[in-house]
Design a protein around this motif. Structure first.
Motif, PDB file in Angstrom:
ATOM      1  N   VAL A   1       0.842  -1.200   0.000  1.00 23.36           N
ATOM      2  CA  VAL A   1       0.000   0.000   0.000  1.00 23.36           C
ATOM      3  C   VAL A   1       0.876   1.250   0.000  1.00 23.36           C
ATOM      4  CG1 VAL A   1      -1.966  -1.101   1.144  1.00 23.36           C
ATOM      5  CG2 VAL A   1      -0.191  -0.025   2.528  1.00 23.36           C
ATOM      6  N   ARG A   2       0.295   2.340  -0.500  1.00 22.88           N
ATOM      7  CA  ARG A   2       0.975   3.639  -0.503  1.00 22.88           C
ATOM      8  C   ARG A   2       0.134   4.623   0.291  1.00 22.88           C
ATOM      9  NH1 ARG A   2       2.056   5.522  -6.081  1.00 22.88           N
ATOM     10  NH2 ARG A   2       3.990   4.385  -5.836  1.00 22.88           N
ATOM     11  N   VAL A   3       0.784   5.407   1.141  1.00 21.27           N
ATOM     12  CA  VAL A   3       0.098   6.439   1.923  1.00 21.27           C
ATOM     13  C   VAL A   3      -0.277   7.589   0.991  1.00 21.27           C
ATOM     14  CG1 VAL A   3       0.282   8.085   3.821  1.00 21.27           C
ATOM     15  CG2 VAL A   3       1.369   5.838   4.018  1.00 21.27           C
ATOM     16  N   VAL A   4      -1.576   7.910   0.958  1.00 17.99           N
ATOM     17  CA  VAL A   4      -2.054   8.998   0.105  1.00 17.99           C
ATOM     18  C   VAL A   4      -2.668  10.149   0.913  1.00 17.99           C
ATOM     19  CG1 VAL A   4      -2.378   7.586  -1.948  1.00 17.99           C
ATOM     20  CG2 VAL A   4      -4.254   7.805  -0.312  1.00 17.99           C
ATOM     21  N   ARG A   5      -2.939   9.899   2.201  1.00 19.87           N
ATOM     22  CA  ARG A   5      -3.558  10.946   3.019  1.00 19.87           C
ATOM     23  C   ARG A   5      -3.212  10.718   4.482  1.00 19.87           C
ATOM     24  NH1 ARG A   5      -8.722  11.829   5.666  1.00 19.87           N
ATOM     25  NH2 ARG A   5      -9.450   9.761   5.128  1.00 19.87           N
ATOM     26  N   VAL A   6      -2.906  11.805   5.180  1.00 19.12           N
ATOM     27  CA  VAL A   6      -2.656  11.766   6.620  1.00 19.12           C
ATOM     28  C   VAL A   6      -3.438  12.922   7.235  1.00 19.12           C
ATOM     29  CG1 VAL A   6      -0.930  11.948   8.449  1.00 19.12           C
ATOM     30  CG2 VAL A   6      -0.337  10.813   6.289  1.00 19.12           C
ATOM     31  N   GLU A   7      -4.293  12.595   8.190  1.00 20.76           N
ATOM     32  CA  GLU A   7      -5.108  13.623   8.837  1.00 20.76           C
ATOM     33  C   GLU A   7      -5.016  13.459  10.353  1.00 20.76           C
ATOM     34  OE1 GLU A   7      -9.813  14.791   9.272  1.00 20.76           O
ATOM     35  OE2 GLU A   7      -9.180  13.648   7.526  1.00 20.76           O
ATOM     36  N   GLU A   8      -4.573  14.508  11.040  1.00 21.31           N
ATOM     37  CA  GLU A   8      -4.504  14.447  12.497  1.00 21.31           C
ATOM     38  C   GLU A   8      -5.906  14.587  13.072  1.00 21.31           C
ATOM     39  OE1 GLU A   8      -2.003  16.176  16.299  1.00 21.31           O
ATOM     40  OE2 GLU A   8      -1.754  17.135  14.351  1.00 21.31           O
ATOM     41  N   LEU A   9      -6.227  13.729  14.026  1.00 21.24           N
ATOM     42  CA  LEU A   9      -7.542  13.728  14.663  1.00 21.24           C
ATOM     43  C   LEU A   9      -7.485  14.503  15.978  1.00 21.24           C
ATOM     44  CD1 LEU A   9      -8.317   9.946  14.080  1.00 21.24           C
ATOM     45  CD2 LEU A   9      -9.055  11.887  12.678  1.00 21.24           C
ATOM     46  N   TYR A  10      -8.650  14.892  16.489  1.00 20.90           N
ATOM     47  CA  TYR A  10      -8.718  15.612  17.766  1.00 20.90           C
ATOM     48  C   TYR A  10      -8.119  14.791  18.899  1.00 20.90           C
ATOM     49  CZ  TYR A  10     -11.812  18.900  15.449  1.00 20.90           C
ATOM     50  OH  TYR A  10     -12.335  19.833  14.607  1.00 20.90           O
ATOM     51  N   SER A  11      -8.172  13.471  18.782  1.00 20.31           N
ATOM     52  CA  SER A  11      -7.659  12.581  19.825  1.00 20.31           C
ATOM     53  C   SER A  11      -6.132  12.536  19.858  1.00 20.31           C
ATOM     54  CB  SER A  11      -8.181  11.162  19.582  1.00 20.31           C
ATOM     55  OG  SER A  11      -7.659  10.659  18.358  1.00 20.31           O
ATOM     56  N   GLY A  12      -5.486  13.137  18.855  1.00 15.73           N
ATOM     57  CA  GLY A  12      -4.029  13.066  18.771  1.00 15.73           C
ATOM     58  C   GLY A  12      -3.551  11.903  17.922  1.00 15.73           C
ATOM     59  N   LYS A  13      -4.496  11.080  17.477  1.00 16.04           N
ATOM     60  CA  LYS A  13      -4.163   9.977  16.580  1.00 16.04           C
ATOM     61  C   LYS A  13      -4.277  10.477  15.138  1.00 16.04           C
ATOM     62  CE  LYS A  13      -5.317   6.409  19.820  1.00 16.04           C
ATOM     63  NZ  LYS A  13      -5.405   4.991  19.916  1.00 16.04           N
ATOM     64  N   TYR A  14      -4.055   9.582  14.183  1.00 14.81           N
ATOM     65  CA  TYR A  14      -4.045   9.972  12.773  1.00 14.81           C
ATOM     66  C   TYR A  14      -4.866   9.008  11.929  1.00 14.81           C
ATOM     67  CZ  TYR A  14      -0.186  12.868  14.264  1.00 14.81           C
ATOM     68  OH  TYR A  14       0.581  13.797  14.913  1.00 14.81           O
ATOM     69  N   ASP A  15      -5.671   9.553  11.021  1.00 13.78           N
ATOM     70  CA  ASP A  15      -6.302   8.753   9.980  1.00 13.78           C
ATOM     71  C   ASP A  15      -5.314   8.698   8.824  1.00 13.78           C
ATOM     72  OD1 ASP A  15      -8.676   8.010  11.123  1.00 13.78           O
ATOM     73  OD2 ASP A  15      -9.909   9.484  10.058  1.00 13.78           O
ATOM     74  N   ILE A  16      -4.955   7.476   8.433  1.00 14.26           N
ATOM     75  CA  ILE A  16      -4.012   7.288   7.337  1.00 14.26           C
ATOM     76  C   ILE A  16      -4.760   6.603   6.193  1.00 14.26           C
ATOM     77  CG2 ILE A  16      -1.777   6.336   6.620  1.00 14.26           C
ATOM     78  CD1 ILE A  16      -1.462   8.163   9.041  1.00 14.26           C
ATOM     79  N   GLY A  17      -4.812   7.281   5.050  1.00 14.63           N
ATOM     80  CA  GLY A  17      -5.459   6.727   3.864  1.00 14.63           C
ATOM     81  C   GLY A  17      -4.423   6.050   2.983  1.00 14.63           C
ATOM     82  N   PHE A  18      -4.719   4.821   2.601  1.00 20.97           N
ATOM     83  CA  PHE A  18      -3.816   4.030   1.769  1.00 20.97           C
ATOM     84  C   PHE A  18      -4.495   3.674   0.451  1.00 20.97           C
ATOM     85  CE2 PHE A  18      -2.702   2.901   6.155  1.00 20.97           C
ATOM     86  CZ  PHE A  18      -1.327   3.054   6.152  1.00 20.97           C
ATOM     87  N   THR A  19      -3.722   3.613  -0.596  1.00 17.07           N
ATOM     88  CA  THR A  19      -4.183   3.065  -1.853  1.00 17.07           C
ATOM     89  C   THR A  19      -3.407   1.777  -2.096  1.00 17.07           C
ATOM     90  OG1 THR A  19      -4.616   3.544  -4.181  1.00 17.07           O
ATOM     91  CG2 THR A  19      -2.538   4.349  -3.304  1.00 17.07           C
ATOM     92  N   PHE A  20      -4.049   0.811  -2.737  1.00 13.94           N
ATOM     93  CA  PHE A  20      -3.345  -0.431  -3.046  1.00 13.94           C
ATOM     94  C   PHE A  20      -2.368  -0.169  -4.182  1.00 13.94           C
ATOM     95  CE2 PHE A  20      -7.441  -2.305  -1.425  1.00 13.94           C
ATOM     96  CZ  PHE A  20      -6.906  -2.740  -0.225  1.00 13.94           C
ATOM     97  N   ARG A  21      -1.099  -0.365  -3.917  1.00  9.17           N
ATOM     98  CA  ARG A  21      -0.056  -0.178  -4.929  1.00  9.17           C
ATOM     99  C   ARG A  21       0.163  -1.473  -5.702  1.00  9.17           C
ATOM    100  NH1 ARG A  21       2.927   0.675  -8.483  1.00  9.17           N
ATOM    101  NH2 ARG A  21       5.018   1.511  -8.436  1.00  9.17           N
TER     102      ARG A  21
END
Length: 118
Positions: A77-97
């Protein structure tokens, strides 16, 4: 005005077990394999909540365990999006490479089976 949907495949909000290997880092002598549960998944990729951000365009080995499917799906997979959440964690969006087409079909079948109206 509605936003333009760039995804080729529909994403299902679903908890699928996933394991990934962090990108190689010279300061870490052993690659760490971490387990996570997806937030959503589709034929083109997935979204996972993580404790740390991962650099955009990083590629990782990832294994997925779909409910009702015996064989683990192995992919790159390739990381295409990183979004910091209010909780201090991160949503990481992946695309299948790299994914076998038969495995993509298993994901599509899983998503379709969960979205059909009874």
């Amino acid at each position: 005005m509605m936003g333009y949907e760039r995804r080729k495949y529909y994403r299902l909000d679903s908890n699928v077990l996933s394991w990934y290997e962090l990108p190689h880092d010279e300061t870490i002598p052993i690659r760490e394999v971490l387990g996570r549960v997806t937030k959503n998944i589709g034929g083109g990729g997935l979204l996972v909540e993580m404790d740390q951000p991962i650099t955009i365009s990083s590629e990782l080995k990832m294994d997925l365990k779909l409910p009702g499917v015996k064989k683990t799906i192995k992919t790159i997979v390739r990381v295409v999006r990183v979004e910091e959440l209010y909780s201090g964690k991160y949503d990481i969006g992946f695309t299948f490479r790299k994914i076998k087409e038969q495995d993509r079909k298993k994901i599509l079948k899983y998503v379709e089976s969960k979205t059909k109206k009874h």
